[in-house]
Write an enzyme that holds these catalytic residues in place. Structure first.
Site, mmCIF file in Angstrom:
data_model
loop_
_atom_site.group_PDB
_atom_site.id
_atom_site.type_symbol
_atom_site.label_atom_id
_atom_site.label_comp_id
_atom_site.label_asym_id
_atom_site.label_seq_id
_atom_site.Cartn_x
_atom_site.Cartn_y
_atom_site.Cartn_z
ATOM 1 N N HIS A 91 0.854 -1.188 0.000
ATOM 2 C CA HIS A 91 0.000 0.000 0.000
ATOM 3 C C HIS A 91 0.891 1.240 0.000
ATOM 4 C CE1 HIS A 91 -3.119 2.852 1.176
ATOM 5 N NE2 HIS A 91 -3.954 1.944 0.717
ATOM 6 N N ASP A 119 -7.923 -5.291 0.002
ATOM 7 C CA ASP A 119 -8.445 -6.155 -1.056
ATOM 8 C C ASP A 119 -8.104 -7.632 -0.876
ATOM 9 O OD1 ASP A 119 -9.682 -4.187 -2.632
ATOM 10 O OD2 ASP A 119 -7.738 -3.541 -3.392
#
Ligand code: ACO
Length: 429
Positions: free
Chosen positions: A313, A370
């Site tokens: 991320h 996700d």
């Protein structure tokens, strides 16, 4: 009105260039984030800053969402996502993002009523669905349809939103839900199912997705609960790629539906919201191959473009707090529903191996939002090509809140600079 915090007036960063020293004011956010304000730099020095992909650039002052990527903290308007998941529904979270405060009981009731009243799609729009190729990805259908909505509501602009933010937001949030279900029905060749005014937001969505003229869908409270959890956790995430697209396009005073369409397009990419679908593709391939190590090695191989989807991320350099909640929710939900999904086992194995591997450890690569969400969506019965649409459904209040904040605090169109490195102009004699 600008959101800029007051400058202390005493703290500066100094920039020395040639024989000049330039003083740049320091700004400090409410959670202690420190920034160097360079807003006057070009005007006073003629120089610009260079920051490709905005790795170091705060593009605005925002009061909506706070992410602490070092410590894995996420809150909306000062309320932690854990608290929201435990005690509130998605509709209340949407209100919080839009209005800055959780709704009181009567406000919540009114907002839910508005969502139901504005859930119908203009009937002429329904025929648009018939013209897309059967194999079209629903995210592309959704961005096209949202852009098309601007032709039905050409005057949705800053002024109309200021007049009644609740109605405008309710129409956007509710219409998207109806459209998403219609896009799914279209893809499987079934007639569309209209929303019901007696059902709350998440239950209504499940009804539109899974009811058919011959088979009504029985609402399961456990499914409604998990859907609320997923939508809350995806509702906003400050200046991510799609929100930046919304704020940038919106700064040119584009119709709000077209502006949101840009956000949907940005979210569809596999490096952003599209990752939830890509994770399931990857896990399926691993289950088939039965070889986790092969995929770990491939992700580390600099000659391969393969990445471990659902890992890493831009902001989180520790566990993504959303992923932590979703992982637990995934286990609990599958157990409650008595579902045994081999993809969950592989996902856990993959996570375990990656988190012990120096490549991932040294780069602070952890599972992101996700990684486990797709396994839950599969268990609910949502097809894989709809996963990113689910993300967009959840992100709608965040996009609207950022758009609203942008139009009320930013007066200038977003327009970055560049350093030109191409050919110089040839002067003809
Ligand atoms: N698998 C393998 N290596 C990775 C991964 C991954 N998933 N993510 C990052 N890396 C490596 C990069 O190759 C790079 O290595 P290097 O320093 O040796 O060159 C290093 O980690 C830093 O990666 P960047 O791409 O520079 O990090 P950035 O902040 O630009 O990207 C992103 C973040 C796009 C999320 C990235 O981690 C990625 O591609 N992850 C997979 C896709 C994904 O899950 N996206 C969803 C993100 S959450 C969301 O948008 C909702």
């Amino acid at each position: 009105m600008s959101n800029k915090p007051k400058e202390s007036g005493v703290e500066y960063a100094e920039l020395k260039y040639k024989d000049k020293v330039i003083k740049l004011p320091i700004v400090i956010g409410t959670e202690g984030e420190v920034g160097i304000d360079i807003a006057e730099l070009r005007k006073t020095t003629g120089m610009v800053t260079v920051d490709p992909s905005f790795l170091n650039t705060a593009v605005c002052y925002s009061k909506i969402t706070y992410v602490d990527g070092e410590n894995g903290i996420l809150h909306y308007r000062g309320v932690s996502v854990d608290e929201l998941v435990k005690n509130h529904r998605f509709v209340e979270t949407a209100y919080l993002l839009l209005r800055g405060k959780l709704p009181k009981a009567d406000q919540s009731k009114r907002f839910s009523k508005l969502l139901n009243e504005h859930s119908l799609l203009h009937e002429d729009m329904r025929h648009f669905f018939d013209r897309f190729p059967r194999a079209a990805h629903p995210m592309q259908i959704m961005s096209t349809m949202f852009d098309a909505l601007s032709t039905f509501y050409p005057n949705v602009d800053a002024l109309s939103m200021r007049e009644d933010i609740d109605i405008c937001a309710a129409r956007l949030i509710s219409t998207f839900r109806t459209m998403a279900a219609f896009a799914y029905k279209r893809s499987i060749g079934e007639p569309v199912v209209y929303p019901r005014s007696d059902l709350p937001y998440c239950a209504n969505f499940l009804h539109m997705m899974f009811s058919s003229p011959v088979n009504p869908y029985e609402i399961n409270p456990e499914v409604v609960k998990i859907l609320n959890t997923l939508l809350i956790l995806h509702a906003d995430h400050e200046q991510n790629c799609s929100t930046t697209a919304v704020r940038t396009v919106g700064s040119a005073q584009v119709n709000l539906y077209s502006t949101i369409s840009a956000g949907i397009s940005a979210l569809s990419g596999p490096l952003h919201g599209g990752a939830n679908q890509a994770v399931i593709d990857m896990l399926k391939r691993i289950v088939k191959d039965g070889d986790v190590k092969k995929y770990i090695d491939k992700a580390k191989d600099k000659n391969s473009s393969f990445r471990l989807m659902g890992f890493g991320h831009r902001v989180y350099k520790t566990f993504d707090p959303r992923a932590v909640i979703i992982k637990k929710a995934c286990h609990d939900f599958l157990a409650t529903m008595n579902i045994n999904d081999p993809l969950l086992e592989v996902a856990m194995h993959l996570e375990e191996v990656a988190l012990k591997d120096d490549y991932f450890v040294s780069r602070n690569l952890y599972p992101n939002v996700d990684f486990y969400s797709g396994i839950i969506y599969r268990a609910i019965g949502i097809p894989e090509n709809m996963f990113t649409v689910m993300f967009a459904l959840a992100r709608m209040p965040g996009w609207i809140a950022h758009w609203k904040e942008m139009i009320s605090s930013q007066t200038k169109i977003t327009r970055p600079r560049q350093i030109y490195v191409g050919k110089t102009m040839k002067h003809e004699k």
